[in-house]
Write a protein that holds these residues in place. Structure first.
Motif, PDB file in Angstrom:
ATOM      1  N   HIS A   1      -6.646  -4.737  -7.437  1.00  0.00           N
ATOM      2  CA  HIS A   1      -7.455  -5.460  -6.454  1.00  0.00           C
ATOM      3  C   HIS A   1      -6.736  -5.537  -5.106  1.00  0.00           C
ATOM      4  O   HIS A   1      -7.352  -5.341  -4.049  1.00  0.00           O
ATOM      5  CB  HIS A   1      -7.743  -6.877  -6.964  1.00  0.00           C
ATOM      6  CG  HIS A   1      -8.953  -6.971  -7.835  1.00  0.00           C
ATOM      7  ND1 HIS A   1     -10.233  -6.932  -7.342  1.00  0.00           N
ATOM      8  CD2 HIS A   1      -9.083  -7.104  -9.184  1.00  0.00           C
ATOM      9  CE1 HIS A   1     -11.101  -7.049  -8.327  1.00  0.00           C
ATOM     10  NE2 HIS A   1     -10.421  -7.161  -9.471  1.00  0.00           N
ATOM     11  N   LEU A   2      -5.446  -5.840  -5.139  1.00  0.00           N
ATOM     12  CA  LEU A   2      -4.694  -5.975  -3.891  1.00  0.00           C
ATOM     13  C   LEU A   2      -4.544  -4.632  -3.173  1.00  0.00           C
ATOM     14  O   LEU A   2      -4.675  -4.555  -1.945  1.00  0.00           O
ATOM     15  CB  LEU A   2      -3.325  -6.578  -4.184  1.00  0.00           C
ATOM     16  CG  LEU A   2      -3.336  -7.992  -4.772  1.00  0.00           C
ATOM     17  CD1 LEU A   2      -1.914  -8.456  -5.077  1.00  0.00           C
ATOM     18  CD2 LEU A   2      -4.019  -8.980  -3.826  1.00  0.00           C
ATOM     19  N   LEU A   3      -4.263  -3.576  -3.939  1.00  0.00           N
ATOM     20  CA  LEU A   3      -4.170  -2.246  -3.334  1.00  0.00           C
ATOM     21  C   LEU A   3      -5.526  -1.807  -2.786  1.00  0.00           C
ATOM     22  O   LEU A   3      -5.609  -1.192  -1.714  1.00  0.00           O
ATOM     23  CB  LEU A   3      -3.661  -1.239  -4.357  1.00  0.00           C
ATOM     24  CG  LEU A   3      -2.208  -1.402  -4.813  1.00  0.00           C
ATOM     25  CD1 LEU A   3      -1.900  -0.448  -5.957  1.00  0.00           C
ATOM     26  CD2 LEU A   3      -1.255  -1.173  -3.647  1.00  0.00           C
ATOM     27  N   GLY A   4      -6.581  -2.110  -3.522  1.00  0.00           N
ATOM     28  CA  GLY A   4      -7.920  -1.760  -3.053  1.00  0.00           C
ATOM     29  C   GLY A   4      -8.286  -2.477  -1.771  1.00  0.00           C
ATOM     30  O   GLY A   4      -8.906  -1.889  -0.867  1.00  0.00           O
ATOM     31  N   LEU A   5      -7.895  -3.740  -1.661  1.00  0.00           N
ATOM     32  CA  LEU A   5      -8.162  -4.488  -0.434  1.00  0.00           C
ATOM     33  C   LEU A   5      -7.416  -3.866   0.746  1.00  0.00           C
ATOM     34  O   LEU A   5      -7.987  -3.672   1.829  1.00  0.00           O
ATOM     35  CB  LEU A   5      -7.753  -5.945  -0.610  1.00  0.00           C
ATOM     36  CG  LEU A   5      -7.895  -6.850   0.610  1.00  0.00           C
ATOM     37  CD1 LEU A   5      -9.337  -6.878   1.105  1.00  0.00           C
ATOM     38  CD2 LEU A   5      -7.409  -8.260   0.296  1.00  0.00           C
TER      39      LEU A   5
ATOM     40  N   ALA B   1      -6.371  -0.764   1.032  1.00  0.00           N
ATOM     41  CA  ALA B   1      -6.961   0.540   1.344  1.00  0.00           C
ATOM     42  C   ALA B   1      -8.275   0.385   2.110  1.00  0.00           C
ATOM     43  O   ALA B   1      -8.559   1.139   3.048  1.00  0.00           O
ATOM     44  CB  ALA B   1      -7.185   1.323   0.054  1.00  0.00           C
ATOM     45  N   THR B   2      -9.082  -0.593   1.712  1.00  0.00           N
ATOM     46  CA  THR B   2     -10.361  -0.818   2.393  1.00  0.00           C
ATOM     47  C   THR B   2     -10.150  -1.246   3.841  1.00  0.00           C
ATOM     48  O   THR B   2     -10.834  -0.752   4.756  1.00  0.00           O
ATOM     49  CB  THR B   2     -11.175  -1.888   1.651  1.00  0.00           C
ATOM     50  OG1 THR B   2     -11.497  -1.406   0.338  1.00  0.00           O
ATOM     51  CG2 THR B   2     -12.458  -2.229   2.388  1.00  0.00           C
TER      52      THR B   2
ATOM     53  N   LEU C   1       0.798  -1.224   0.000  1.00  0.00           N
ATOM     54  CA  LEU C   1       0.000   0.000   0.000  1.00  0.00           C
ATOM     55  C   LEU C   1       0.832   1.277   0.000  1.00  0.00           C
ATOM     56  O   LEU C   1       0.357   2.327  -0.439  1.00  0.00           O
ATOM     57  CB  LEU C   1      -0.948  -0.010   1.199  1.00  0.00           C
ATOM     58  CG  LEU C   1      -2.089   1.012   1.188  1.00  0.00           C
ATOM     59  CD1 LEU C   1      -2.951   0.844  -0.062  1.00  0.00           C
ATOM     60  CD2 LEU C   1      -2.936   0.879   2.445  1.00  0.00           C
ATOM     61  N   ARG C   2       2.075   1.228   0.450  1.00  0.00           N
ATOM     62  CA  ARG C   2       2.877   2.453   0.512  1.00  0.00           C
ATOM     63  C   ARG C   2       3.105   3.081  -0.853  1.00  0.00           C
ATOM     64  O   ARG C   2       3.410   4.272  -0.941  1.00  0.00           O
ATOM     65  CB  ARG C   2       4.217   2.183   1.192  1.00  0.00           C
ATOM     66  CG  ARG C   2       5.113   1.179   0.495  1.00  0.00           C
ATOM     67  CD  ARG C   2       6.326   0.875   1.372  1.00  0.00           C
ATOM     68  NE  ARG C   2       7.251  -0.076   0.774  1.00  0.00           N
ATOM     69  CZ  ARG C   2       7.114  -1.397   0.820  1.00  0.00           C
ATOM     70  NH1 ARG C   2       6.048  -1.924   1.427  1.00  0.00           N
ATOM     71  NH2 ARG C   2       8.015  -2.197   0.269  1.00  0.00           N
TER      72      ARG C   2
END
Length: 248
Positions: A210-214, A216-217, A164-165
């Motif tokens: 998808h992985l970044l969105g997960l 962030a969520t 995420l960074r």
């Protein structure tokens, strides 16, 4: 220190207005009997054992305390502080001293683990270990579920998201752009090279999204329903869409 045999003092002299001269030591008494000698030896051995136990216990307690401190203020704490610093501020504004203060350690410990600021920044910008050794370490037919479970578990166990960074580098043209370049190379391109079928680069980008969105969520809803769900249950709901992009 407790001696092997204590000398029993005689009766104290009667008090007077002016202390008199010190009385001469009494003549030595008879040699101790065998039973007395054995008792004295036993007392001495007990005292020695007690002192040894206290010393050992103290050393063990100190070691345990040190281990707990290292676990909370060691390499992982420094790395988390460095990620916050480098992703949220320009490179020129980040200092080793500031990272050390945020991590709760001395600047010398930061240098011991990571070297100079440039080397620490390169560690922060390196997505390779997370991608190769963790997220992508599964057969293709199980990769979607593996990536989701691994990401959620890592966030919970290490208090750190492996990807995420890179989001903090968006819109920046300073040294933080290196995070984007490394992410493309070590995550997106590496994943695309493994995908069969048409348009692997596009599918890899969508999987990364998808992985970044997960991540962030889960960060946005830290105390939401996802916090109570197991990694496996989250994967039950989320991984099928990721797996569909993997298999094409």
């Amino acid at each position: 220190m407790i001696s092997g045999q204590a000398t029993v003092p005689g009766p104290a002299p009667a008090p007077g207005p002016v202390p008199g001269p010190i009385a001469a030591a009494p003549a030595p008494g008879p040699e101790p009997t065998t039973a007395t000698a054995r008792t004295s030896a036993t007392d001495s051995a007990t005292a020695t054992a007690t002192a040894t136990t206290a010393t050992t216990t103290g050393a063990a307690t100190a070691t345990a305390t040190s281990d707990v401190a290292d676990a909370g203020t060691g390499r992982d704490a420094i790395l988390r502080a460095a990620r916050r610093a480098f992703t949220q501020r320009p490179y020129a504004d980040v200092t080793i001293r500031g990272i050390a203060a945020d991590a709760g350690v001395s600047p010398s410990l930061v240098v011991k683990h990571f070297g100079r600021k440039e080397e620490l920044f390169n560690t922060v910008a390196d997505f390779g270990p997370a991608a190769a050794a963790e997220l992508f370490d599964a057969p293709l037919d199980m990769l979607g579920r593996h990536m989701v479970v691994t990401l959620v578990r890592r966030r919970r166990e290490l208090q750190s998201d492996p990807l995420l960074r890179v989001v903090f580098s968006l819109g920046n043209r300073d040294e933080r752009s290196l995070l984007r370049d490394r992410f493309h190379e070590q995550v997106t391109d590496s994943l695309a090279a493994r995908l069969p079928g048409p348009e692997p680069a596009l599918r890899a980008e969508l999987i990364a999204g998808h992985l970044l969105g997960l991540g962030a969520t889960l960060s946005l809803h830290r105390e939401g329903a996802g916090a109570d769900a197991t990694p496996e249950h989250i994967a039950d709901l989320y991984a099928p869409a990721v797996q569909a992009l993997i298999t094409g």
